[in-house]
Design a protein around this motif. Structure first.
Motif, PDB file in Angstrom:
ATOM      1  N   HIS A 167       0.838  -1.204   0.000  1.00 28.88           N
ATOM      2  CA  HIS A 167       0.000   0.000   0.000  1.00 28.88           C
ATOM      3  C   HIS A 167       0.870   1.250   0.000  1.00 28.88           C
ATOM      4  CE1 HIS A 167      -2.731   3.143   1.493  1.00 28.88           C
ATOM      5  NE2 HIS A 167      -3.719   2.390   1.013  1.00 28.88           N
ATOM      6  N   ALA A 171       0.261   3.638  -3.073  1.00 23.84           N
ATOM      7  CA  ALA A 171      -0.540   4.819  -2.735  1.00 23.84           C
ATOM      8  C   ALA A 171       0.273   5.942  -2.101  1.00 23.84           C
ATOM      9  CB  ALA A 171      -1.685   4.428  -1.809  1.00 23.84           C
ATOM     10  N   PRO A 175      -1.528   2.570   5.114  1.00 27.29           N
ATOM     11  CA  PRO A 175      -2.969   2.310   5.220  1.00 27.29           C
ATOM     12  C   PRO A 175      -3.428   2.524   6.655  1.00 27.29           C
ATOM     13  CG  PRO A 175      -1.756   0.244   5.237  1.00 27.29           C
ATOM     14  CD  PRO A 175      -0.739   1.334   5.010  1.00 27.29           C
ATOM     15  N   ARG A 180      -5.707  -1.940   6.944  1.00 28.55           N
ATOM     16  CA  ARG A 180      -4.580  -2.873   6.867  1.00 28.55           C
ATOM     17  C   ARG A 180      -4.982  -4.250   7.373  1.00 28.55           C
ATOM     18  NH1 ARG A 180       0.206  -1.908  10.938  1.00 28.55           N
ATOM     19  NH2 ARG A 180      -1.484  -2.610  12.290  1.00 28.55           N
ATOM     20  N   ALA A 183      -7.372  -5.948   4.827  1.00 27.39           N
ATOM     21  CA  ALA A 183      -6.665  -6.394   3.623  1.00 27.39           C
ATOM     22  C   ALA A 183      -5.767  -7.581   3.925  1.00 27.39           C
ATOM     23  CB  ALA A 183      -5.852  -5.243   3.039  1.00 27.39           C
ATOM     24  N   GLU A 200      -9.252  -1.998  -5.477  1.00 28.75           N
ATOM     25  CA  GLU A 200     -10.025  -1.186  -4.537  1.00 28.75           C
ATOM     26  C   GLU A 200      -9.201  -0.004  -4.036  1.00 28.75           C
ATOM     27  OE1 GLU A 200     -11.336  -3.919  -1.564  1.00 28.75           O
ATOM     28  OE2 GLU A 200     -12.578  -5.071  -2.968  1.00 28.75           O
ATOM     29  N   TRP A 201      -7.917  -0.232  -3.794  1.00 33.18           N
ATOM     30  CA  TRP A 201      -7.066   0.863  -3.325  1.00 33.18           C
ATOM     31  C   TRP A 201      -6.988   2.000  -4.348  1.00 33.18           C
ATOM     32  CZ3 TRP A 201      -2.301  -2.476  -1.478  1.00 33.18           C
ATOM     33  CH2 TRP A 201      -2.600  -3.048  -0.232  1.00 33.18           C
ATOM     34  N   SER A 204     -10.172   4.039  -4.900  1.00 34.95           N
ATOM     35  CA  SER A 204     -10.771   4.639  -3.706  1.00 34.95           C
ATOM     36  C   SER A 204     -10.672   6.164  -3.738  1.00 34.95           C
ATOM     37  CB  SER A 204     -10.055   4.137  -2.447  1.00 34.95           C
ATOM     38  OG  SER A 204      -8.736   4.645  -2.398  1.00 34.95           O
ATOM     39  N   TYR A 207      -7.192   7.467  -2.666  1.00 31.96           N
ATOM     40  CA  TYR A 207      -6.149   7.462  -3.690  1.00 31.96           C
ATOM     41  C   TYR A 207      -6.286   8.688  -4.590  1.00 31.96           C
ATOM     42  CZ  TYR A 207      -3.297   5.862  -7.650  1.00 31.96           C
ATOM     43  OH  TYR A 207      -2.358   5.770  -8.650  1.00 31.96           O
TER      44      TYR A 207
END
Length: 230
Positions: A167, A171, A175, A180, A183, A200-201, A204, A207
């Protein structure tokens, strides 16, 4: 769209790719990238760099050479792929000897600090396994170098650390604790869900919000994007 390309496949898009993605829309562009072998090739390169398997330690033979293609075809899952990397002759050559090998596995796979007093016994137990002796390591019995890797990757701490660092790379931020944990639980239960988690990240609102803050490219991202642009 440029940021998506850089984050997911390690380079900016060509003009043709940019126009096609803009016409298709963001969700379709993300889906196309996540299904591509180039996404897994970039994932593989990033993991090799994380474990410092570069220069003379870079894998050059099977089964690792075909790992991105196997991941793209669904013939391997990310957790098994990471284990292949860590159990390989290249990782062993990069981290020779029981102390170095077990230390790197504990630190890079589980995020443990072996210098801390409470982790010294774990390091010593792992060294015994590496040398072929029976011992209890991280709560499980083992007696080989491969057992060190197998037991470490089976721990919940691996999934938590892995989704956290992934992540951060994709990103540019840590997270949240709840995100976290969720996931990590999904990844632990089904490692093949990784692409869905990544989807999904990057789709979102968080992001998208971060896109307003400039984020430096890594050196590989910079040179690949420059190459694509020119």
């Amino acid at each position: 769209l440029r940021r998506l390309y850089i984050d997911l496949i390690g380079r900016g898009p060509t003009e043709k790719e940019l126009l096609a993605a803009a016409a298709a829309g963001r969700e379709a562009a993300v889906d196309g990238l996540l299904k591509s072998e180039e996404f897994w090739r970039n994932w593989y390169e990033e993991e090799l760099y994380y474990f410092l398997l570069i220069d003379q330690f870079r894998p050059t033979s099977e089964p690792l050479a075909s790992l991105p293609a196997r991941l793209a075809r669904g013939e391997a899952d990310p957790r098994a792929a990471l284990m292949e990397i860590v159990i390989s002759q290249y990782f062993n050559a990069r981290n020779p000897g029981n102390d170095t090998f077990v230390t790197v596995v504990l630190e890079q796979v589980l995020g443990m600090k072996v210098q801390e007093k409470e982790n010294v016994a774990t390091l010593e137990a792992g060294k015994k396994l590496y040398d072929g002796a029976q011992a209890k390591f991280l709560g499980e019995q083992g007696a080989s170098q491969s057992d060190v890797v197998r037991i470490a990757f089976a721990k919940k701490g691996f999934s938590e650390r892995y989704v956290e660092r992934l992540h951060r790379r994709l990103a540019g931020a840590e997270p949240g604790a709840a995100a976290r944990t969720a996931a990590a639980e999904r990844f632990e239960k089904d490692p093949r869900s990784l692409a869905t988690i990544v989807r999904e990240w990057v789709l979102s609102p968080e992001y998208v919000t971060r896109l307003t803050t400039p984020r430096a490219k890594t050196d590989p991202q910079w040179i690949r994007t420059l190459y694509a642009d020119l």
